[in-house]
Design a protein around this motif. Structure first.
Motif, mmCIF file in Angstrom:
data_model
loop_
_atom_site.group_PDB
_atom_site.id
_atom_site.type_symbol
_atom_site.label_atom_id
_atom_site.label_comp_id
_atom_site.label_asym_id
_atom_site.label_seq_id
_atom_site.Cartn_x
_atom_site.Cartn_y
_atom_site.Cartn_z
ATOM 1 N N LEU A 1 25.232 -15.197 -3.248
ATOM 2 C CA LEU A 1 26.026 -16.073 -2.385
ATOM 3 C C LEU A 1 27.439 -16.145 -2.938
ATOM 4 O O LEU A 1 27.631 -16.374 -4.140
ATOM 5 C CB LEU A 1 25.410 -17.472 -2.331
ATOM 6 C CG LEU A 1 26.271 -18.552 -1.666
ATOM 7 C CD1 LEU A 1 26.366 -18.321 -0.162
ATOM 8 C CD2 LEU A 1 25.722 -19.957 -1.964
ATOM 9 N N ALA A 2 28.430 -15.960 -2.069
ATOM 10 C CA ALA A 2 29.839 -16.116 -2.421
ATOM 11 C C ALA A 2 30.471 -17.095 -1.441
ATOM 12 O O ALA A 2 30.283 -16.966 -0.223
ATOM 13 C CB ALA A 2 30.568 -14.770 -2.382
ATOM 14 N N VAL A 3 31.215 -18.082 -1.962
ATOM 15 C CA VAL A 3 31.855 -19.111 -1.141
ATOM 16 C C VAL A 3 33.329 -19.130 -1.491
ATOM 17 O O VAL A 3 33.703 -19.189 -2.672
ATOM 18 C CB VAL A 3 31.224 -20.501 -1.367
ATOM 19 C CG1 VAL A 3 31.817 -21.508 -0.395
ATOM 20 C CG2 VAL A 3 29.718 -20.449 -1.241
ATOM 21 N N LYS A 4 34.152 -19.121 -0.450
ATOM 22 C CA LYS A 4 35.594 -19.069 -0.640
ATOM 23 C C LYS A 4 36.272 -19.807 0.504
ATOM 24 O O LYS A 4 35.727 -19.898 1.613
ATOM 25 C CB LYS A 4 36.048 -17.599 -0.681
ATOM 26 C CG LYS A 4 37.500 -17.389 -1.047
ATOM 27 C CD LYS A 4 37.819 -15.901 -1.082
ATOM 28 C CE LYS A 4 39.283 -15.675 -1.388
ATOM 29 N NZ LYS A 4 39.626 -14.243 -1.381
ATOM 30 N N ALA A 5 37.450 -20.373 0.257
ATOM 31 C CA ALA A 5 38.221 -21.035 1.304
ATOM 32 C C ALA A 5 38.864 -19.979 2.202
ATOM 33 O O ALA A 5 39.425 -18.994 1.728
ATOM 34 C CB ALA A 5 39.286 -21.940 0.694
ATOM 35 N N SER A 6 38.762 -20.223 3.519
ATOM 36 C CA SER A 6 39.308 -19.262 4.480
ATOM 37 C C SER A 6 39.762 -20.012 5.720
ATOM 38 O O SER A 6 39.572 -21.229 5.853
ATOM 39 C CB SER A 6 38.241 -18.218 4.834
ATOM 40 O OG SER A 6 38.763 -17.243 5.710
ATOM 41 N N TRP A 7 40.390 -19.273 6.619
ATOM 42 C CA TRP A 7 40.895 -19.861 7.869
ATOM 43 C C TRP A 7 39.943 -19.540 8.997
ATOM 44 O O TRP A 7 39.404 -18.449 9.089
ATOM 45 C CB TRP A 7 42.287 -19.298 8.211
ATOM 46 C CG TRP A 7 43.339 -19.578 7.178
ATOM 47 C CD1 TRP A 7 43.779 -18.739 6.222
ATOM 48 C CD2 TRP A 7 44.050 -20.795 7.009
ATOM 49 N NE1 TRP A 7 44.730 -19.332 5.448
ATOM 50 C CE2 TRP A 7 44.912 -20.620 5.908
ATOM 51 C CE3 TRP A 7 44.029 -22.035 7.658
ATOM 52 C CZ2 TRP A 7 45.768 -21.616 5.466
ATOM 53 C CZ3 TRP A 7 44.894 -23.024 7.215
ATOM 54 C CH2 TRP A 7 45.744 -22.817 6.127
ATOM 55 N N ASP A 8 39.765 -20.542 9.898
ATOM 56 C CA ASP A 8 38.996 -20.278 11.101
ATOM 57 C C ASP A 8 39.943 -19.894 12.237
ATOM 58 O O ASP A 8 41.161 -19.776 12.044
ATOM 59 C CB ASP A 8 38.138 -21.478 11.482
ATOM 60 C CG ASP A 8 38.969 -22.723 11.779
ATOM 61 O OD1 ASP A 8 40.220 -22.629 11.754
ATOM 62 O OD2 ASP A 8 38.363 -23.782 12.043
ATOM 63 N N PRO B 1 44.500 -17.617 2.291
ATOM 64 C CA PRO B 1 43.563 -16.870 1.452
ATOM 65 C C PRO B 1 42.804 -15.852 2.282
ATOM 66 O O PRO B 1 42.403 -16.103 3.412
ATOM 67 C CB PRO B 1 42.631 -17.956 0.903
ATOM 68 C CG PRO B 1 42.769 -19.100 1.857
ATOM 69 C CD PRO B 1 44.160 -19.041 2.385
ATOM 70 N N GLY B 2 42.625 -14.707 1.697
ATOM 71 C CA GLY B 2 41.914 -13.642 2.403
ATOM 72 C C GLY B 2 40.423 -13.870 2.390
ATOM 73 O O GLY B 2 39.892 -14.678 1.629
ATOM 74 N N GLY B 3 39.743 -13.162 3.265
ATOM 75 C CA GLY B 3 38.300 -13.307 3.360
ATOM 76 C C GLY B 3 37.579 -12.515 2.285
ATOM 77 O O GLY B 3 38.169 -11.727 1.535
ATOM 78 N N LEU B 4 36.299 -12.734 2.225
ATOM 79 C CA LEU B 4 35.457 -12.017 1.278
ATOM 80 C C LEU B 4 35.160 -10.624 1.794
ATOM 81 O O LEU B 4 35.141 -10.387 3.011
ATOM 82 C CB LEU B 4 34.147 -12.780 1.069
ATOM 83 C CG LEU B 4 34.268 -14.123 0.343
ATOM 84 C CD1 LEU B 4 32.985 -14.927 0.509
ATOM 85 C CD2 LEU B 4 34.565 -13.911 -1.132
ATOM 86 N N PRO B 5 34.923 -9.681 0.910
ATOM 87 C CA PRO B 5 34.578 -8.325 1.370
ATOM 88 C C PRO B 5 33.256 -8.334 2.133
ATOM 89 O O PRO B 5 32.344 -9.118 1.843
ATOM 90 C CB PRO B 5 34.488 -7.517 0.075
ATOM 91 C CG PRO B 5 34.264 -8.524 -1.001
ATOM 92 C CD PRO B 5 34.973 -9.764 -0.564
ATOM 93 N N SER B 6 33.154 -7.476 3.117
ATOM 94 C CA SER B 6 31.943 -7.422 3.926
ATOM 95 C C SER B 6 30.782 -6.760 3.188
ATOM 96 O O SER B 6 29.616 -6.960 3.543
ATOM 97 C CB SER B 6 32.214 -6.662 5.224
ATOM 98 O OG SER B 6 32.671 -5.345 4.932
ATOM 99 N N LEU C 1 41.373 -24.780 7.476
ATOM 100 C CA LEU C 1 40.694 -24.271 6.283
ATOM 101 C C LEU C 1 39.219 -24.646 6.334
ATOM 102 O O LEU C 1 38.865 -25.819 6.522
ATOM 103 C CB LEU C 1 41.340 -24.848 5.023
ATOM 104 C CG LEU C 1 42.611 -24.159 4.528
ATOM 105 C CD1 LEU C 1 43.225 -24.947 3.390
ATOM 106 C CD2 LEU C 1 42.307 -22.740 4.080
ATOM 107 N N VAL C 2 38.373 -23.674 6.159
ATOM 108 C CA VAL C 2 36.928 -23.880 6.174
ATOM 109 C C VAL C 2 36.320 -23.068 5.035
ATOM 110 O O VAL C 2 36.898 -22.067 4.597
ATOM 111 C CB VAL C 2 36.298 -23.446 7.527
ATOM 112 C CG1 VAL C 2 36.769 -24.360 8.645
ATOM 113 C CG2 VAL C 2 36.612 -22.000 7.820
ATOM 114 N N PRO C 3 35.156 -23.490 4.542
ATOM 115 C CA PRO C 3 34.486 -22.668 3.523
ATOM 116 C C PRO C 3 33.817 -21.457 4.169
ATOM 117 O O PRO C 3 33.091 -21.588 5.156
ATOM 118 C CB PRO C 3 33.461 -23.626 2.913
ATOM 119 C CG PRO C 3 33.199 -24.632 3.980
ATOM 120 C CD PRO C 3 34.468 -24.775 4.766
#
Length: 818
Positions: A317-324, A382-387, A329-331
């Motif tokens: 599991l990876a959790v990071k702040a990102s934009w919707d 902040p950028g998203g997590l890698p797919s 800002l959403v986790p």
């Protein structure tokens, strides 16, 4: 990351059990040049990396499960299994070692030949917290957080640590909360967990704890944005650290530390203090945080912007702040699947996470790369997590514990690792030179790469075949369990009437090894729609009357287990067992023959949990056999048959010449007969033992009078046309092989031979009982038993009484027409 080539240096070797070290218990920590190491035994080693020597060995009173170092206080906290937490002052320990350097005592050497170090037993007074239920802990500034396994729930407790120079004992508990998840194990007495839980502290940037000197893998500082999104506004306003709990059942829970302190002063609803963040559905073995975004030029502090949690089977599991889509800002939560089983893990710099499996040590990159994120420019958030995460191999196998060293060179990473064979090593990675310069493609390079690709394809194909075989075995086990459930339900639901699976027992005399032997034949008949395949066995228990009187009659009985191999619907299986008599010529009656079906869970399910080929592929992490129930199987009773004297009698005078037995057992020599014969001498008229018994020991006689009306009701209409005395004798001998001859001759008395060779005479006659009813005599039937052996007479009398007391449904025996 294909160009990563670690430089591995072996520092020392330590003793380990024959099968190697198991993951979960060993620990390795670094404080400057000193390395503190535990292999999961009761020893903690101190190794000087600069001098290359083992400087100290501490012996604790129990198995060491966890270590924590406080650099500011120069203190080492150690958790001993089923005992508690011990605190060791490193300064005092160094002075103790220096004073004992010249002493000759018990010493323990490392395997690689370092200088011997004296084994220092830890004083029991060093235990600062006695608690046999503790499973893990972490130290945060002046607070000690523990996780204990209760009988029904996990329990998080908070204690205050003493200041430097004070008594090392804890000042007392200042907070406690119970988690909503019950631990795996018995609800009565919690057993040691197969997987230990994980504790980790996440602090906001403004917390003073974020700047404390905590060495280990249990403390991280998260960016304020991610911290607030994960743990809420209250935790952000309080600037309170948060304790993350990774449980063996896969739940990831969090508790705000400040609210836990407040709960100790004003207890309230404990459920409001605990928040479940996620569920990995497999044991959590690691919780950490790392930095994935590049820093801006004017930013000095590098706080983590990504929370990670790893499960034992590789789920991540990876959790990071990102934009919707609305610009808020959403986790962002994303799950990955890494190769497993995961033995240990650690978070390093550059957004890299290292994790170990039995076959390799891998690194994955979660870093975004590119332009640094500026919090003042939301359009460049902040950028998203890698797919997808692609692990890169470091070509190091069987690492059971891992930590990132603080002595890493600039632009690189140094890992401290302990292998399953007990070898302590360092792995240095030069992250700046991981992308090699292009080389000219040659035929040799091309051939080598093709060979590597083919080898990889072969490895994957072999692993797929192993996995397919494991899945097939589990599917077969599930099918067998389904059949076993159907058979169990069919037998348990048919208590009245004919049973779908039955076992009938009959007895007969036969000739075995020049001796007459009473044998029992058990006929197992499957009248159901189900098949009895692998795992089923017919268990036949033979219990004599003398064994039934013992305190532990179950252990003294003789049990025969016969595997049932493919007994399909409508099939039968016949088993013949000897009952006696024994070498002394005696047969201990009555004998109870109990038949039951037994289904072995270990035979069916055990093979699916531990396939025979799992040793060839260490990535096939199978469940331990501890998950099986203690009874190891299912037992379904089928029948119980009692063999008494009436069934064992033989009637040689009734047998036809071609059916007459060639010989019968002679009576066992009686000591009284021997004595009387010796006294009379050879010239006496009564020289034979039988004549002596007839003269001096008259036969033992017992009589039973039963109401004639009761017997007629018991026998029923099956014996119409036959006198009541003849019908009664046929009823008594209904389970004897000679009943057909008794019926054909319409006998009311008969003389038989007991198993030991003595005579037993049964006489049935009608009598009138005058002393019971004032109205007149009652018609009754007298059943008389005569025998020269008192034991045989008692056994025959017991058999008759048993038939009288049996339920009416068992007394109705087949009539002459059957």
């Amino acid at each position: 990351m294909a160009g990563l080539a670690p430089q591995v240096d072996y520092l020392a070797g330590f003793c380990c059990p024959l099968g190697g070290l198991a993951a979960g218990k060993p620990r390795v920590l670094c404080l400057g040049a000193e390395i503190f190491l535990s292999t999961g035994s009761e020893l903690v080693y101190v190794y000087d990396q600069e001098a290359g020597l083992l400087t100290a060995v501490y012996r604790f009173p129990g198995q060491v499960w966890h270590l924590e170092l406080l650099a500011l206080r120069r203190a080492l906290y150690v958790l001993c299994a089923h005992r508690g937490i011990y605190c060791l002052s490193l300064d005092q320990a160094i002075r103790s070692v220096s004073q004992d350097d010249g002493d000759d005592g018990d010493s323990e050497d490392s395997q690689d030949g370092e200088s011997p170090s004296r084994v220092i037993p830890v004083d029991p007074d060093a235990c600062v917290l006695h608690d046999a239920t503790l499973c893990t802990f972490t130290v945060l500034d002046n607070l000690l957080i523990t996780l204990a396994q209760g009988p029904a729930r996990w329990k998080v407790q908070l204690f205050e640590c003493p200041c430097p120079g004070e008594d090392p004992r804890l000042k007392g508990q200042i907070g406690e909360v119970e988690l909503s998840t019950p631990p795996a194990g018995s609800p009565r007495e919690p057993a040691a967990p197969y997987f230990l839980p994980v504790l980790c502290c996440m602090s906001p940037p403004g917390s003073r704890v974020a700047h404390s000197h905590l060495h280990g893998s249990r403390g991280f500082t998260l960016e304020e944005t991610l911290f607030g999104l994960l743990f809420g506004t209250d935790a952000s306003l309080l600037e309170s650290p948060v304790i993350l709990c990774g449980l063996p059942d896969g739940q990831l829970c969090c508790v705000v530390l400040q609210t836990l302190v407040t709960s100790g002063l004003a207890p309230g609803d404990s459920k409001a203090l605990v928040k479940i963040l996620h569920h990995l559905e497999e044991p959590i073995v690691f919780i950490g945080a790392l930095r994935t975004e590049p820093l801006a030029e004017d930013v000095e502090d590098s706080h983590s912007d990504c929370l990670v949690a790893l499960g034992h089977h590789g789920r991540t599991l990876a959790v990071k702040a990102s934009w919707d889509e609305a610009g808020n800002l959403v986790p962002e939560l994303r799950e990955y699947c890494l190769p497993g089983p995961v033995l240990c893990a650690a978070c390093g710099g550059g957004g890299r996470m290292y994790h170990s499996t039995p076959s390799d040590l891998c690194v994955v990159d979660l870093a975004r790369g590119g332009t640094p994120w500026d919090p003042m420019q939301p359009d460049r958030g902040p950028g998203g997590l890698p797919s997808l995460l692609c692990p890169a191999s470091l070509s190091v196998c069987s690492v059971v514990t891992l930590s990132v060293s603080s002595r890493a060179p600039e632009g690189g990473t140094e890992l401290l690792a302990l292998s399953a064979k007990g070898r302590l090593m360092t792995c240095r990675l030069d992250l700046n030179s991981e992308t090699p310069s292009p080389t000219r493609v040659t035929a040799a390079n091309t051939g080598r790469k093709i060979k590597e690709l083919l080898s990889g394809i072969g490895t994957v194909s072999e692993r797929v075949s192993f996995l397919k075989k494991a899945v097939d075995q589990r599917n077969k086990a599930l099918t067998c369990l389904n059949e076993a459930m159907n058979v169990s339900c069919a037998l348990l639901s048919s208590r009245e009437g004919p049973r779908p699976i039955s076992c009938t027992t009959t007895t007969t005399w036969s000739r075995l090894q020049l001796q007459d032997m009473l044998t029992a034949t058990c006929l197992l008949e499957n009248s159901s729609d189900f098949s009895l395949d692998r795992g089923w066995a017919l268990c036949i228990q033979v219990l004599t009357s003398s064994q039934a009187l013992e305190l532990d009659s179950a252990s003294s009985a003789v049990t025969y287990t016969i595997p049932v191999d493919r007994l399909g619907p409508g099939s039968r299986r016949e088993v013949t067992l000897p009952l006696g008599p024994g070498e002394d010529g005696m047969l201990d009656l009555p004998v109870t023959v109990s038949c039951a079906l037994f289904y072995s869970l270990r035979e069916v399910v055990g093979g699916a949990l531990t396939p025979s080929d799992c040793s060839k592929d260490p990535s096939l992490d199978m469940c331990p056999l501890d998950v099986l129930p203690e009874q190891e199987g299912i037992c379904l009773p089928l029948s119980e048959h009692t063999v008494d004297m009436l069934q064992c009698l033989r009637f040689p005078s009734l047998a036809t010449p071609h059916m007459q037995a060639p010989s019968l057992l002679s009576p066992v020599s009686d000591p009284v007969d021997t004595f009387l014969g010796a006294c009379l001498g050879p010239g006496s008229k009564l020289a034979g033992p039988a004549s002596l018994r007839a003269t001096y020991l008259p036969p033992s006689v017992a009589a039973i009078k039963v109401s004639a009306e009761l017997l007629r009701a018991t026998v029923g209409d099956s014996y119409s046309g036959v006198s009541l005395c003849c019908a009664t004798l046929q009823w008594l001998l209904a389970e004897n092989a000679a009943v057909d001859i008794v019926r054909a001759r319409a006998l009311s008395s008969v003389q038989g031979v007991a198993p030991d060779g003595t005579d037993v005479h049964l006489i049935i006659r009608e009598v009138a009982v005058t002393d019971l009813c004032p109205a007149g005599p009652l018609q009754a039937v007298e059943i008389q038993v005569e025998s020269s052996s008192l034991a045989n007479m008692c056994q025959a009398h017991h058999a008759i009484i048993g038939r009288m007391q049996a339920p009416p449904r068992t007394l109705r025996i087949r009539g002459p027409e059957s």
